[in-house]
Design a protein around this motif. Structure first.
Motif, mmCIF file in Angstrom:
data_model
loop_
_atom_site.group_PDB
_atom_site.id
_atom_site.type_symbol
_atom_site.label_atom_id
_atom_site.label_comp_id
_atom_site.label_asym_id
_atom_site.label_seq_id
_atom_site.Cartn_x
_atom_site.Cartn_y
_atom_site.Cartn_z
ATOM 1 N N VAL A 172 1.174 -10.748 10.534
ATOM 2 C CA VAL A 172 1.559 -9.656 9.927
ATOM 3 C C VAL A 172 1.828 -9.940 8.638
ATOM 4 C CG1 VAL A 172 2.264 -7.170 9.144
ATOM 5 C CG2 VAL A 172 2.093 -7.744 11.532
ATOM 6 N N GLY A 173 2.549 -11.156 7.915
ATOM 7 C CA GLY A 173 2.639 -11.496 6.413
ATOM 8 C C GLY A 173 1.421 -12.568 6.703
ATOM 9 N N PHE A 174 0.624 -12.950 7.185
ATOM 10 C CA PHE A 174 -0.731 -13.978 7.194
ATOM 11 C C PHE A 174 -1.283 -13.346 6.523
ATOM 12 C CE2 PHE A 174 -4.529 -16.229 7.532
ATOM 13 C CZ PHE A 174 -3.899 -17.677 7.347
ATOM 14 N N CYS A 175 -1.501 -11.443 7.056
ATOM 15 C CA CYS A 175 -2.951 -10.990 6.516
ATOM 16 C C CYS A 175 -2.690 -9.732 5.312
ATOM 17 C CB CYS A 175 -2.655 -9.443 7.712
ATOM 18 S SG CYS A 175 -3.283 -9.743 9.320
ATOM 19 N N PHE A 176 -1.264 -10.195 4.397
ATOM 20 C CA PHE A 176 -1.129 -9.923 3.196
ATOM 21 C C PHE A 176 -1.448 -10.912 1.937
ATOM 22 C CE2 PHE A 176 2.073 -7.337 5.087
ATOM 23 C CZ PHE A 176 1.764 -5.755 4.569
ATOM 24 N N LEU A 177 -1.496 -12.028 2.486
ATOM 25 C CA LEU A 177 -1.877 -13.536 1.916
ATOM 26 C C LEU A 177 -2.768 -13.268 1.866
ATOM 27 C CD1 LEU A 177 -1.234 -15.843 0.597
ATOM 28 C CD2 LEU A 177 -1.342 -17.420 3.077
ATOM 29 N N VAL A 178 -3.544 -12.998 3.017
ATOM 30 C CA VAL A 178 -5.363 -12.773 3.435
ATOM 31 C C VAL A 178 -5.949 -11.740 2.237
ATOM 32 C CG1 VAL A 178 -7.198 -12.838 4.115
ATOM 33 C CG2 VAL A 178 -5.658 -14.366 5.070
ATOM 34 N N ASP A 179 -4.769 -10.302 1.711
ATOM 35 C CA ASP A 179 -5.694 -9.852 0.694
ATOM 36 C C ASP A 179 -5.171 -10.358 -0.275
ATOM 37 O OD1 ASP A 179 -6.021 -7.098 0.427
ATOM 38 O OD2 ASP A 179 -3.445 -6.965 -0.978
ATOM 39 N N SER A 180 -3.918 -10.938 -0.728
ATOM 40 C CA SER A 180 -4.144 -11.419 -2.244
ATOM 41 C C SER A 180 -5.116 -12.549 -2.119
ATOM 42 C CB SER A 180 -2.602 -12.283 -2.649
ATOM 43 O OG SER A 180 -1.094 -11.202 -1.063
ATOM 44 N N ILE A 181 -5.304 -13.423 -2.137
ATOM 45 C CA ILE A 181 -6.727 -14.341 -2.083
ATOM 46 C C ILE A 181 -7.287 -13.467 -2.765
ATOM 47 C CG2 ILE A 181 -7.484 -16.432 -1.356
ATOM 48 C CD1 ILE A 181 -5.168 -17.299 0.403
ATOM 49 N N SER A 182 -8.263 -12.614 -1.591
ATOM 50 C CA SER A 182 -9.197 -11.480 -1.763
ATOM 51 C C SER A 182 -10.250 -11.203 -3.570
ATOM 52 C CB SER A 182 -9.312 -10.824 0.071
ATOM 53 O OG SER A 182 -9.065 -9.342 -0.826
ATOM 54 N N TYR A 183 -8.847 -10.449 -3.594
ATOM 55 C CA TYR A 183 -8.597 -10.489 -5.465
ATOM 56 C C TYR A 183 -9.394 -10.972 -6.128
ATOM 57 C CZ TYR A 183 -6.389 -6.235 -3.278
ATOM 58 O OH TYR A 183 -5.719 -5.017 -2.517
ATOM 59 N N LEU A 184 -9.493 -12.311 -5.529
ATOM 60 C CA LEU A 184 -9.916 -13.361 -6.416
ATOM 61 C C LEU A 184 -11.239 -13.479 -6.814
ATOM 62 C CD1 LEU A 184 -7.039 -16.617 -5.895
ATOM 63 C CD2 LEU A 184 -7.421 -14.898 -7.541
ATOM 64 N N ALA A 185 -12.219 -13.272 -5.394
ATOM 65 C CA ALA A 185 -13.797 -12.623 -5.747
ATOM 66 C C ALA A 185 -13.741 -11.772 -6.292
ATOM 67 C CB ALA A 185 -13.891 -12.347 -4.432
ATOM 68 N N VAL A 186 -13.784 -10.919 -6.568
ATOM 69 C CA VAL A 186 -13.883 -9.650 -7.800
ATOM 70 C C VAL A 186 -13.440 -9.784 -8.966
ATOM 71 C CG1 VAL A 186 -11.638 -8.428 -7.862
ATOM 72 C CG2 VAL A 186 -14.394 -6.856 -7.384
ATOM 73 N N LEU A 187 -12.694 -10.387 -8.825
ATOM 74 C CA LEU A 187 -12.449 -10.702 -10.310
ATOM 75 C C LEU A 187 -13.213 -11.669 -11.023
ATOM 76 C CD1 LEU A 187 -7.931 -11.334 -10.512
ATOM 77 C CD2 LEU A 187 -9.664 -10.037 -11.628
ATOM 78 N N LEU A 188 -13.663 -12.968 -9.901
ATOM 79 C CA LEU A 188 -14.533 -14.035 -10.463
ATOM 80 C C LEU A 188 -15.741 -13.110 -10.783
ATOM 81 C CD1 LEU A 188 -15.813 -17.069 -11.132
ATOM 82 C CD2 LEU A 188 -16.546 -16.967 -8.378
ATOM 83 N N GLY A 189 -16.090 -11.688 -9.625
ATOM 84 C CA GLY A 189 -17.529 -10.961 -10.063
ATOM 85 C C GLY A 189 -17.390 -10.598 -11.598
ATOM 86 N N LEU A 190 -16.472 -10.228 -11.812
ATOM 87 C CA LEU A 190 -15.566 -9.011 -13.152
ATOM 88 C C LEU A 190 -16.267 -10.356 -14.232
ATOM 89 C CD1 LEU A 190 -13.767 -7.221 -12.019
ATOM 90 C CD2 LEU A 190 -15.824 -6.209 -12.585
ATOM 91 N N PHE A 191 -15.459 -11.631 -13.916
ATOM 92 C CA PHE A 191 -15.783 -12.725 -15.316
ATOM 93 C C PHE A 191 -17.137 -12.792 -15.353
ATOM 94 C CE2 PHE A 191 -11.201 -12.943 -15.078
ATOM 95 C CZ PHE A 191 -10.690 -12.737 -16.305
ATOM 96 N N LEU A 192 -18.177 -12.833 -14.475
ATOM 97 C CA LEU A 192 -20.141 -13.275 -14.803
ATOM 98 C C LEU A 192 -20.514 -12.240 -14.763
ATOM 99 C CD1 LEU A 192 -19.957 -15.385 -10.779
ATOM 100 C CD2 LEU A 192 -19.227 -16.193 -13.538
ATOM 101 N N ILE A 193 -20.419 -11.409 -14.718
ATOM 102 C CA ILE A 193 -21.120 -10.109 -14.978
ATOM 103 C C ILE A 193 -21.016 -10.001 -17.078
ATOM 104 C CG2 ILE A 193 -21.293 -7.475 -15.823
ATOM 105 C CD1 ILE A 193 -19.411 -7.496 -12.907
#
Length: 412
Positions: A172-193
């Motif tokens: 279950v803990g690995f799921c929360f780790l994956v969730d944490s990493i996933s937010y980097l994608a939308v932050l990168l997208g916002l910076f590129l806009i």
């Protein structure tokens, strides 16, 4: 080829592409987190009511803060707000990961993180909804709304299924780790806009409450939007409690575990995804009010019929159908709220949409959690469906003239 261009027309905009693809990864991570969190709480407590309390804690802040958030959104650049909220989600994901891996996680800690998540979501969701017009323009707004909905449903399909695999293969803990990493994608997208001049209402010198009242007045004074709000109040409160119902239904009715729970959630996502792409294609024809009414009644009826479902294949089929109806309903509700909104009111009006869509969830989740604790998991869906049908009938009767226009749009 023309069908493809019509379905994905808003993706021709570079900024919207960055936003859209970044969200796919981020929201997928959120669904992995939600699936794992719900299963973790049910395993810790073995109580449907306490699962309902968890959902309530995540959405009560939306009930309390969203209208104020709408005014803040209209006053400040939406990109800046999203960068702030997404960073906050990332921090909460990291904290949850540490608690689970350190084996010190407790129920109250999960509730506290859920409340903080809900506070951020109060600002994040209406901002994302109202940001679409700045990225695609008025011409592709309907298509942008529909494709923005596909983000949620692509994630809803892949997220729970992936969560089930990760929980079985890793933890279950690995799921929360994956969730944490996933937010980097939308932050990168916002910076590129490359942000064009932001649409900001000139309301800085007014009181917050006056701005909130202005948004509420807009919804009340426009009959079609007001009726959409009334329908959402009922349907979204009672018929969008899958996160509470499905884990208990999977365990007590189907006698299955985490993988069945994830598969049922994914089945609703498949139905939603089919609907999202269909509505993206139909967006060029404008609002589909007749379909809107049909799916509102349809989702309540399907959930009522779940009392007769006791087999896994039939449950999967019903979840696909429910997911389809739910997606079309939300898509058309969103379009009804956004259609012809003055840009200076967009944040406030969409905050009301989010309030009705998610802010009423605590009421529904506590209701259905209590019902399942007193009776059984088999009564989760039917109790919500029956009550929704009973409440929808007087609303449709009192608005019968408008209903007639929606069912027969070509008649004058």
């Amino acid at each position: 080829m023309n069908v493809f261009r019509s379905t994905f027309s808003s993706l021709r905009n570079r900024n919207f592409r960055y936003f859209w693809f970044g969200q796919i990864i981020s929201v997928m991570g959120t669904w992995i987190q939600r699936t794992a969190q719900t299963w973790l709480v049910y395993q810790m407590t073995n109580s449907a009511f306490l699962v309902g309390v968890l959902t309530a804690c995540q959405f009560i802040p939306i009930l309390l803060l969203t209208l104020i958030a709408g005014t803040v959104i209209d006053r400040h650049p939406k990109k800046l707000i999203l960068l702030t909220t997404q960073t906050g989600f990332l921090i909460l994901g990291v904290v949850m990961t540490i608690l689970v891996y350190a084996k010190i996680v407790q129920y109250w800690q999960i509730l506290l993180i859920a409340i903080l998540h809900g506070m951020l979501q109060s600002f994040d969701t209406p901002t994302r909804q109202s940001y679409v017009v700045e990225l695609v323009g008025q011409k592709d707004l309907m298509n942008g709304i529909s494709l923005n909905s596909t983000v949620f449903n692509l994630a809803k399909i892949a997220g729970p299924s992936l969560a089930g695999i990760l929980m079985v293969k890793f933890s279950v803990g690995f799921c929360f780790l994956v969730d944490s990493i996933s937010y980097l994608a939308v932050l990168l997208g916002l910076f590129l806009i490359q942000q064009t001049p932001a649409l900001i209402a000139k309301t800085q010198k007014r009181y917050l409450w006056k701005d909130v009242k202005e948004g509420l007045a807009y919804v009340w004074q426009h009959a079609a939007v007001r009726m959409s709000a009334e329908l959402m109040l009922i349907v979204c409160t009672l018929n969008y409690n899958n996160n509470v119902i499905i884990p208990i239904f999977a365990k007590t009715v189907l006698n299955s575990g985490a993988q069945a729970y994830a598969s049922l959630l994914s089945a609703t996502g498949i139905g939603s995804l089919i609907a999202a792409f269909l509505m993206s294609y139909l967006s060029r024809f404008g609002l589909q009010r007749n379909i809107y009414l049909a799916v509102g009644l349809g989702t309540a009826t399907l959930q009522t019929l779940m009392i007769f479902v006791h087999s896994y294949p039939l449950a999967i089929a019903m979840m696909v159908a429910i997911g389809f109806c739910n997606m079309v309903f939300l898509n058309q509700s969103n379009a009804s709220f956004q259609f012809s909104i003055p840009n200076g009111l967009r944040g406030r009006v969409m905050s009301i949409y989010v309030l009705l869509n998610q802010g009423t969830t605590p009421i529904g989740s506590l209701f259905v959690g209590s019902v399942m604790d007193v009776f059984s998991g088999a009564w989760g869906f039917p109790s919500c469906g029956i009550l929704a049908l009973l409440l929808l009938m007087p609303v449709l009767y009192l608005n019968r003239n408008l209903v007639g226009k929606w069912l027969h749009p070509t008649q004058r």
